[in-house]
Design a protein around this motif. Sequence first.
Motif, PDB file in Angstrom:
ATOM      1  N   GLU A  77       0.739  -1.096   0.197  1.00 10.56           N
ATOM      2  CA  GLU A  77      -0.195   0.093   0.107  1.00 10.56           C
ATOM      3  C   GLU A  77       0.850   1.340  -0.148  1.00 10.56           C
ATOM      4  OE1 GLU A  77      -3.974  -1.605   2.545  1.00 10.56           O
ATOM      5  OE2 GLU A  77      -2.193  -1.032   3.623  1.00 10.56           O
ATOM      6  N   VAL A  78       1.974   0.945  -0.107  1.00 10.80           N
ATOM      7  CA  VAL A  78       3.243   2.387   0.034  1.00 10.80           C
ATOM      8  C   VAL A  78       3.980   2.275  -1.339  1.00 10.80           C
ATOM      9  CG1 VAL A  78       4.970   3.183   1.252  1.00 10.80           C
ATOM     10  CG2 VAL A  78       3.353   1.985   2.579  1.00 10.80           C
ATOM     11  N   LYS A  79       4.033   3.599  -1.763  1.00  2.64           N
ATOM     12  CA  LYS A  79       4.719   3.954  -3.087  1.00  2.64           C
ATOM     13  C   LYS A  79       6.073   4.849  -2.615  1.00  2.64           C
ATOM     14  CE  LYS A  79       4.480   5.466  -7.594  1.00  2.64           C
ATOM     15  NZ  LYS A  79       3.878   6.283  -8.565  1.00  2.64           N
ATOM     16  N   VAL A  80       7.150   4.413  -3.194  1.00  3.37           N
ATOM     17  CA  VAL A  80       8.249   5.363  -2.794  1.00  3.37           C
ATOM     18  C   VAL A  80       8.834   5.779  -4.296  1.00  3.37           C
ATOM     19  CG1 VAL A  80      10.642   5.412  -1.875  1.00  3.37           C
ATOM     20  CG2 VAL A  80       8.987   4.327  -0.602  1.00  3.37           C
ATOM     21  N   LEU A  87      12.187  13.064  -3.105  1.00  5.10           N
ATOM     22  CA  LEU A  87      11.818  11.966  -2.773  1.00  5.10           C
ATOM     23  C   LEU A  87      10.443  11.829  -2.268  1.00  5.10           C
ATOM     24  CD1 LEU A  87      12.462   8.745  -1.688  1.00  5.10           C
ATOM     25  CD2 LEU A  87      12.901   9.789   0.711  1.00  5.10           C
ATOM     26  N   THR A  88       9.473  11.154  -2.846  1.00  5.14           N
ATOM     27  CA  THR A  88       7.981  11.301  -2.412  1.00  5.14           C
ATOM     28  C   THR A  88       7.338   9.717  -1.987  1.00  5.14           C
ATOM     29  OG1 THR A  88       7.822  12.902  -4.191  1.00  5.14           O
ATOM     30  CG2 THR A  88       5.863  11.585  -3.442  1.00  5.14           C
ATOM     31  N   ILE A  89       7.058   9.871  -0.988  1.00  3.34           N
ATOM     32  CA  ILE A  89       6.262   8.618  -0.289  1.00  3.34           C
ATOM     33  C   ILE A  89       4.814   8.866  -0.305  1.00  3.34           C
ATOM     34  CG2 ILE A  89       6.608   7.250   1.819  1.00  3.34           C
ATOM     35  CD1 ILE A  89       9.445   8.243   2.257  1.00  3.34           C
ATOM     36  N   SER A  90       4.145   7.682  -0.616  1.00  2.00           N
ATOM     37  CA  SER A  90       2.626   8.043  -0.705  1.00  2.00           C
ATOM     38  C   SER A  90       2.012   6.566  -0.824  1.00  2.00           C
ATOM     39  CB  SER A  90       2.303   8.629  -2.138  1.00  2.00           C
ATOM     40  OG  SER A  90       2.573   7.719  -3.212  1.00  2.00           O
ATOM     41  N   GLY A  91       0.490   6.792  -0.372  1.00  2.00           N
ATOM     42  CA  GLY A  91      -0.163   5.545  -0.240  1.00  2.00           C
ATOM     43  C   GLY A  91      -1.328   5.760   0.368  1.00  2.00           C
ATOM     44  N   GLU A  92      -2.175   4.971   0.624  1.00  2.00           N
ATOM     45  CA  GLU A  92      -3.621   5.075   1.179  1.00  2.00           C
ATOM     46  C   GLU A  92      -3.853   4.240   2.282  1.00  2.00           C
ATOM     47  OE1 GLU A  92      -8.243   5.462  -0.219  1.00  2.00           O
ATOM     48  OE2 GLU A  92      -6.725   4.883  -1.668  1.00  2.00           O
ATOM     49  N   GLY A 112      -7.058   7.409   4.778  1.00  2.00           N
ATOM     50  CA  GLY A 112      -7.385   8.173   3.366  1.00  2.00           C
ATOM     51  C   GLY A 112      -5.871   8.285   2.672  1.00  2.00           C
ATOM     52  N   SER A 113      -5.771   8.981   1.732  1.00  2.00           N
ATOM     53  CA  SER A 113      -4.389   9.037   0.780  1.00  2.00           C
ATOM     54  C   SER A 113      -3.704  10.112   1.707  1.00  2.00           C
ATOM     55  CB  SER A 113      -4.685   9.583  -0.625  1.00  2.00           C
ATOM     56  OG  SER A 113      -5.662   8.746  -1.199  1.00  2.00           O
ATOM     57  N   PHE A 114      -2.355   9.786   1.394  1.00  2.00           N
ATOM     58  CA  PHE A 114      -1.217  10.641   2.024  1.00  2.00           C
ATOM     59  C   PHE A 114      -0.162  10.812   0.790  1.00  2.00           C
ATOM     60  CE2 PHE A 114       0.227   6.644   3.214  1.00  2.00           C
ATOM     61  CZ  PHE A 114       1.831   6.733   2.996  1.00  2.00           C
ATOM     62  N   SER A 115       0.706  11.974   0.862  1.00  2.00           N
ATOM     63  CA  SER A 115       1.909  12.058   0.086  1.00  2.00           C
ATOM     64  C   SER A 115       2.838  12.951   1.081  1.00  2.00           C
ATOM     65  CB  SER A 115       1.575  12.607  -0.991  1.00  2.00           C
ATOM     66  OG  SER A 115       2.593  12.615  -2.063  1.00  2.00           O
ATOM     67  N   ALA A 131      14.686   0.872   0.241  1.00  2.00           N
ATOM     68  CA  ALA A 131      13.403   1.264   1.042  1.00  2.00           C
ATOM     69  C   ALA A 131      13.002   0.010   1.748  1.00  2.00           C
ATOM     70  CB  ALA A 131      12.308   1.682   0.425  1.00  2.00           C
ATOM     71  N   GLN A 132      12.880  -0.254   2.944  1.00  2.00           N
ATOM     72  CA  GLN A 132      12.397  -1.389   3.706  1.00  2.00           C
ATOM     73  C   GLN A 132      11.115  -0.939   4.502  1.00  2.00           C
ATOM     74  OE1 GLN A 132      15.982  -2.162   6.188  1.00  2.00           O
ATOM     75  NE2 GLN A 132      17.159  -2.667   4.464  1.00  2.00           N
ATOM     76  N   PHE A 133      10.347  -1.964   4.836  1.00  2.00           N
ATOM     77  CA  PHE A 133       9.242  -1.782   5.462  1.00  2.00           C
ATOM     78  C   PHE A 133       9.114  -2.971   6.351  1.00  2.00           C
ATOM     79  CE2 PHE A 133       4.514  -1.981   6.332  1.00  2.00           C
ATOM     80  CZ  PHE A 133       4.175  -0.676   6.353  1.00  2.00           C
ATOM     81  N   LYS A 134       8.779  -2.527   7.849  1.00  2.00           N
ATOM     82  CA  LYS A 134       8.642  -3.444   8.885  1.00  2.00           C
ATOM     83  C   LYS A 134       8.107  -3.089  10.000  1.00  2.00           C
ATOM     84  CE  LYS A 134      11.404  -6.830  11.496  1.00  2.00           C
ATOM     85  NZ  LYS A 134      12.805  -7.289  12.083  1.00  2.00           N
TER      86      LYS A 134
END
Length: 157
Positions: A77-80, A87-92, A112-115, A131-134
């Motif tokens: 659900e996260v986009k980098v 650098l843009t980090i977005s998702g919902e 909701g959406s964020f950026s 990028a790492q997600f934990k």
Amino acid sequence: MNGLVRRSPAGLGVWDPFRELEEMRKRFASLWERPLEFLEAPSERLELAEWRPVADITEDDKEYLVKIELPGMKREEVKVSMESGVLTISGERKLEKEEKNKKYHRVERAYGSFSRSFVIPEDVVADKIDAQFKDGILQVHLPKGEHAKPKTIEVKG
């Protein structure tokens, strides 16, 4: 004359225009704090806040590190992305399904959406960004190039 004098029903008193301005500021501020009860029914007062996940940015000799809290989200659900030094980090984060038999008394978590966008220093090696997600934390490692490391120059005589 020490100050401006105005007459009041109780007699003469010193007029402090700054005190009156402060009282007026407090009155206006209290208007914005009150809910507009006449516009909405009591059962419809649940509001969803705009969500802006918090970020920490640190630096050491080797890299910059961006950490963003994304509780309840999945990696998918996260986009980098990185474009033109930004650098843009977005998702919902989607609202959980509302169950018919549940009565919600308070909803404080935002959905909701964020950026979030950050200007990246020129010394970052863009093709080595990782990028790492934990555990609900996104960590974006921005390695510095060799030219960014401090160099001691010997002074010769």
